[in-house]
Enzyme design. Sequence first.
Site, short mmCIF file in Angstrom:
data_model
loop_
_atom_site.label_atom_id
_atom_site.label_comp_id
_atom_site.label_asym_id
_atom_site.label_seq_id
_atom_site.Cartn_x
_atom_site.Cartn_y
_atom_site.Cartn_z
N ILE A 39 -1.41 16.28 0.05
CA ILE A 39 -2.10 16.55 1.12
C ILE A 39 -3.41 15.49 1.43
CG2 ILE A 39 -4.18 18.04 2.12
CD1 ILE A 39 -2.36 20.36 1.26
N GLU B 9 -6.38 34.63 17.16
CA GLU B 9 -6.58 33.33 17.91
C GLU B 9 -5.59 32.26 17.72
OE1 GLU B 9 -7.60 32.96 13.40
OE2 GLU B 9 -7.65 34.43 14.92
N ASN C 254 19.85 18.52 11.74
CA ASN C 254 18.78 19.50 11.85
C ASN C 254 17.50 19.35 12.88
OD1 ASN C 254 19.27 21.66 9.97
ND2 ASN C 254 18.82 20.25 8.20
N CYS D 119 -9.72 38.06 9.54
CA CYS D 119 -9.21 37.90 8.29
C CYS D 119 -10.36 37.78 7.18
CB CYS D 119 -8.16 36.56 8.60
SG CYS D 119 -7.13 36.68 7.02
N SER E 82 1.35 19.69 -4.14
CA SER E 82 0.90 20.06 -2.71
C SER E 82 -0.44 19.21 -2.42
CB SER E 82 1.05 21.42 -2.28
OG SER E 82 2.38 21.82 -2.23
N HIS F 133 -4.44 37.77 13.11
CA HIS F 133 -5.16 36.40 13.89
C HIS F 133 -4.86 36.37 15.25
CE1 HIS F 133 -6.65 34.31 10.31
NE2 HIS F 133 -5.58 34.68 9.41
#
Length: 1295
Positions: free
Chosen positions: A315, A1262, A721, A1135, A311, A1260
Amino acid sequence: MKILRGSPALSAFRITKLLSVCQEQQLPVNDIYAEYVHFAEINASLSDVDSAKLQQLLKYGPSLAEHEPQGTLLLVTPRPGTISPWSSKATDIAHNCGLSQVVRLERGVAYYIQSGEMSDTQWQILSSLLHDRMMETVFTQLEQAEKLFSRQQPVPLKRIDILQAGRSALETANIELGLALASDEIDYLMDAFQKLGRNPTDVELYMFAQANSEHCRHKIFNADWIIDSQAQPKSLFKMIKNTYEQTPDYVLSAYKDNAAVMEGSAVGRFFASAENGSYDYHQEQAHILMKVETHNHPTAISPWPGASTGSGGEIRDEGATGRGAKPKAGLVGFSVSNLRIPGFEQPWEEDFGKPERIVSALDIMMEGPLGGAAFNNEFGRPALLGYFRTYEEKVNSHNGSELRGYHKPIMLAGGIGNIRDEHVKKGEISVGAKLIVLGGPSMNIGLGGGAASSMASGQSDADLDFASVQRDNPEMERRCQEVIDRCWQLGENNPILFIHDVGAGGLSNAMPELVSDGGRGGRFELRKILNDEPGMSPLEVWCNESQERYVLAVAPEQLPLFEEICRRERAPYAIIGEATEERHLLLNDEHFDNQPIDMPLDVLLGKTPKMLRDVTTLKASGESLERRDIDLAEAVKRIMHLPAVAEKTFLITIGDRSVTGMVSRDQMVGPWQIPVADCAVTTASLDSYYGEAMSMGERAPVALLDFAASARMAVGEALTNIASAYIQDLKRIKLSANWMSAAGHPGEDAGLYAAVKAVGEELCPALGLTIPVGKDSMSMKTRWHDQGEEREMTAPLSLVITAFARVEDVRRTVTPELSTDEDNALLLIDLGQGKNTLGGTALAQVYRLLGNKTADVRSAEQLAGFFNAIQQLIAEQKLLAYHDRSDGGLLVTLAEMAFAGHCGIEADISVFDEDILAGLFTEELGAVVQIRASDRGFVESILAEHGLADCVHYLGKAQAGDDFVIFSGNTEVYRQNRSTLRLWWAETTWQMQRLRDNPACADQEHQAKQDNQDPGLNVKLTFDISEDIAAPYILQQVRPKVAVLREQGVNSHVEMAAAFHRAGFEAIDVHMSDLLSGRIGLSQFQTLVACGGFSYGDVLGAGEGWAKSILFNERVRDQFAVFFARPDTLALGVCNGCQMMSNLRELIPGAEHWPRFVRNRSERFEARFSLVEITDSPSLFLQDMVGSRIPIAVSHGEGQVEFRNRQHLEMLESNQLVALRYVNNYGQVTENYPANPNGSVNGITAVTSLDGRATVMMPHPERVSRTVNNSWHPDEWREDGPWMRIFRNARKQLG
C-alpha cells in the site's frame, strides 16, 4: 505506575480451544481465565475526577468479572523497551480527553492458570503458547510491568577494524550481523574503505548489505548468464523490459518507481477543497497505478505480522508513486504446503516434516490471511482478488525424485490505485530541500529483512529470522495516506517533490534511494528520527524496518504548509536532514558526537560486482499418469476438497469488499454470494462507469515438468480471467510478473531463464502485452535437519501474473452466474486444441501423481482471438455467463457456474469420447460461456471470425433444479446433486472456520449451505426507486451543509460525502482535530454524519475512544450536546460512527436506551452483503421505506448489540426505535449466522431516537447508494440503488 483491571480477554470458546491445545501438549491445565490489565505511567498525581475519567476510559469490551481471578499468574505484555501501537493510540485518546498527567498507557493480558503440578519445562511450553516472542514477554507478577516504562541509554556504534585485522574482520561481521554478503562484495568493501583510509562502522556495513541484498538489488535478474556453456544475450530483466520496448502503448511509468502507471480515464475525482473543506468533483485524468509485492520470509516466521506488513508495504508503494498517489483496491495470494487440517486430512497429504523455526502451512493459513485482511480493513482498502494454492509432494522433477512444496510460503500483496497526470513523474530535489520521515517512530524490529529474505529458510540464525519480521499499525498508515492525499489534491501546489516508502532496510535503504534518485546527496541527524526505543544503537535506529513510514523531500518554502497538514491529520513526522549538492551521505549523531555514516553515495549504490550465473539445463523426466485406480466419482470428490479448487469463503469474508464506494465486482457472485468471480472491477470514480479490472493467473505445478509452459499458462489464465470485464483493447492490459524460484537448485536457474524468455521475448510481444512491474524472490527453499539427516523442501518455480486494465463500462462485466430464465446454451471454448493433458493438474495432485505432459498456450494468435471475441460478445451483450477453465478443469468450471446460479446442468461431453477423464479434468486454457439458445449461430460466427471455429463445442444447457448431469452421447458419465457438490466444495472453508473462528458460527453457515430451497438474496421495495424526492430542493440551488465527521483512522468519509453531495447537500470535511482546536464549530451545520472506519484503530473499544474524546473534553462535549438538542438538526452514525454515537447516548435526546456495539459472535471481522428489513420507526432518514427488504454492505468486527439490561431492550422495542433488522433470505428476522453477521438479538442493526432525528446503523448505505456498487442487484435497477433514498430523505427533511 497505576494498575487497572480490564475486561475479559478471551471468550468461552477461545478458552476451550486453548485448553485443548494444552491437552495436546500434555500440560495438566484444568482451567484458564484471561483478562486485560492496564498500566498507566503518570507524572503527577491524579485528582478524583481524573482518576474516575481514566477508569471510565479503560472500561470497554465485555463486563469485568466480579470475582477475583484464581490461579497462577502469567502476565503477557509488549516487550520492555517497546511501545505497542495500542499504547500510542490509547495514550493519544487519554491526552485528547485532557489527561495530561498520563505519560503513557500500556496493556497486557493476565492469564490465571489452574493446573496440576507442572515442571519448569511445562511452564515454558505454556508460556510459549500464550505469547509471541517477537513482540511480547511474560511476567509472573503485575508489578513487574514497571519494566515497560524503563528508559534505556543509547548504545554506541561499533567500528570493524579492517585496517588492522584485514578481511577476516569483515568476514566475522558478515556472519555476526547476518549481512549475507558474497565474497566479491566483501572484496569490494575492503577496497572501498581502504581507499577512504578508515574502518567502516557497523551502520555502514549493515546499510550496504540491505541496499545491495538480492531483495533490493535483484542481482539474479540483472546477472549475466551462461547456460549449457552458451553465453546468453540478455539478462532476465532485459527480457522483461523487452515487453515495454515492443508495446509501450498506454504505459506512463515503468521500472523506475514504486509502482507502474498506465493511462486511465477522464473522470470526476471527488475530494474536499483545501480552502474550505467543501467536497466536490474535479474533472481530471485518473491514471492507474499497479503493484504486486511478496512478503514470503516474514510470513513463514510469523504469519499475521508477516502478511499484514506485506500488505502495508505494498500500500505504501502505491501511495509513494510519483509525487503522491491514492491506493484503491487490493489483492492477496498464498501458496503453502499441505494443510493437513486435524481430523480432515486428505488422501494426498503426507507429513514430510519441517524446521522448528517456521510455522506450519495450516498456521500460515489460519493467521496470515487475517493479518493481510486486517491491514487492508483498517487502512480502508477493499481486498477484491486472490488465489490460494497448496502443494507438497515427493515428485520426479528436473532434479530427480525430491520434495517440492511451499514450506517457504508465497505471500502476495498487490493492488491498484490512481494518480494525477501531473504527479506521475517525480520532481527534482533541490539543494537544501528538507528531508522528512513521515509516519510512526523507530522501534527495534524488522532488522535485516532485506538480507534475511534473500536467503533460503534455514541458512540464517533463528534469532535473526525473528528479528527480521516487522509489526503493523495500519491506522498510522491511514493517517500518513491522508497527508499524502491532502498534498496531491493541491495539484501544482503539491509540496511533495519526491517520495519513497520505507521498506526493506528501513531508512538505511530509503533515504539513500530518495536522495540518489533525486540526483543529490544528504546530510542527516540521527537523533532527529522519532524513536520509541531510545536504547537502540545507531545501527538499529537507522536500519530498523518499523512500518508505516515514508521519506519525502519538501522545498523549504513549502514546509509550513506540509507541517500544517500533518498536524491536522495527527500524522507524526520528523525533519531529519537536507539535500546536498555533493552526492555524499553524512549521518551525524549528536548524542555521541560522531558520524555513523560518512561515505560517498557511489560506494553504497555504485557498481558493485555483477553476478554471473553459469548453469545447466535439466529435463524433467516425469511419469505417465497412471489412471487405472482413478474412479470418476471419487476423483470429483477429492478435487472439490483441494484448496486451490475448494470454496474460499474463509479467506474472503474477513476482508472489507465495499470500502471506497467504488467496488463494482468483488469475489462474491449472485443472490447466493458464491465466491467464483473471475476478476475484480472498480469504478474509476464515484460518478463514473469507467473503471479498472484486476485478475490473476498462476500455474506453478506445471513448472515441475515444463518451466516455460508454466509461465505461459500464468499469462494465459490471467487473460482468460480478465476477459470477463469490458476492456475492448488487448493492449490496455498490463501485467505484473512475480517470480519465485529456488535459485541455485539444480535445473531451476536455467528453468527460470527459459520461463522469463518464454514470456518476455515471445508470448507477451506476440500478444501486445507489457510487463511494466514485477518482483522476484529467489530463495524459495527450506532446509532443516531431521534425526541427523539434512532435508530440503524446494518450491516449484512459481510465476504469479496479475493483469490490470482500464475498463470501458463496469456494468458490462460478465460473471459465472448461470440463468435459467430462458432457453440457453453452454459453449466450451477450448484453447487447448484438443490436447487434454493432465500433467501438473488438480487431478494429478489429489492422486499423488505428476504426469509428463502439461497444458500450454497452444497458439498466441488464438489466445488473442479469444480475448477479442469475448470482448465483442460482451459489447453485443450476448453473454449471459462466463467462467474460465482453470484448476480442476471443465467439471469444476461447470460446477462453479451451477453453484452461482443455484441451478442444475445437463452437459454432453461426447467431444471427449476418446478420453472422458482427460476431457473433464484437463486444465488447458479455455472458458465456458452461457448464451441464449437463439443467439448460438451468431455467437459461433463471431468466434469463427476470430479464428476459433475449431475450438467451440456445444455442451448443453443450465436448467432449474438440483441435477448436475454429464453425458457422453446417450451414456450418463456422471450424476450428482449440485447441492452435494456444493457441500463438498465448502467443507475446507467450514473446517478452517471451525478451527479459526467461533465453531458454532461456522457450523451455522455450513448448515445454511445445505438448504437447497434457499431463495437467495431478494428485494422488496415499498417505494419508487427511480423517484428523486430531493430534486425539487436541489433546483432551489440551496445546499445545506453536512459535517462529514472523521477521527484519525476513519476511512469511509469520502463515499459518505459523495452520497450526501448527490442528494443536494454541501458536504464539509470535518476532522475531530478541527473541533478540538476550534478551527470549526458544529453550529454552522444542520446535519452531522459520523463515518465508518477504525478510529484510533478501535483501541479502547470500537468507536469508544472517539466517543470518550468527546465526552471528556468539556468544550467539544458542549458543542455536541447543543447540536443534538437543536430541533432543526439531523445526525447519522454509520459503522464506526454508529459505535461512537451509541456511546454519546447521554447527549442525544431520546437515545437513552440505545445499546453498545461489541464484538461479533463469530469473533471475526465480517464483510457480507446482508439482507435487512426496514422497520416501522420514527427515523427521518428511513421515511417511506418501511417494510422494504434490501441487501446492504456490512463490514465490521464489533456490531453485536449489547444492552445494559433486559429492560433497555424492551423499552427500545416498545418505543419502536429499532430501524433495521437482519433477515434471512425468506424475509424472517434472524439471529443465525451468517444472515445475521454479528449475532445481534432480534436482528437489530440500526436504532433511532424518539423523534427520529438521530439514527445509527452498522451497515453501510453510502457504499451501495449507486446500483453499480451492489455485489448483486435486480436487473431493472438503473443508476440509483434504493439506499440513495436515505440521503434524499435527509435533504427533504431540511426543506
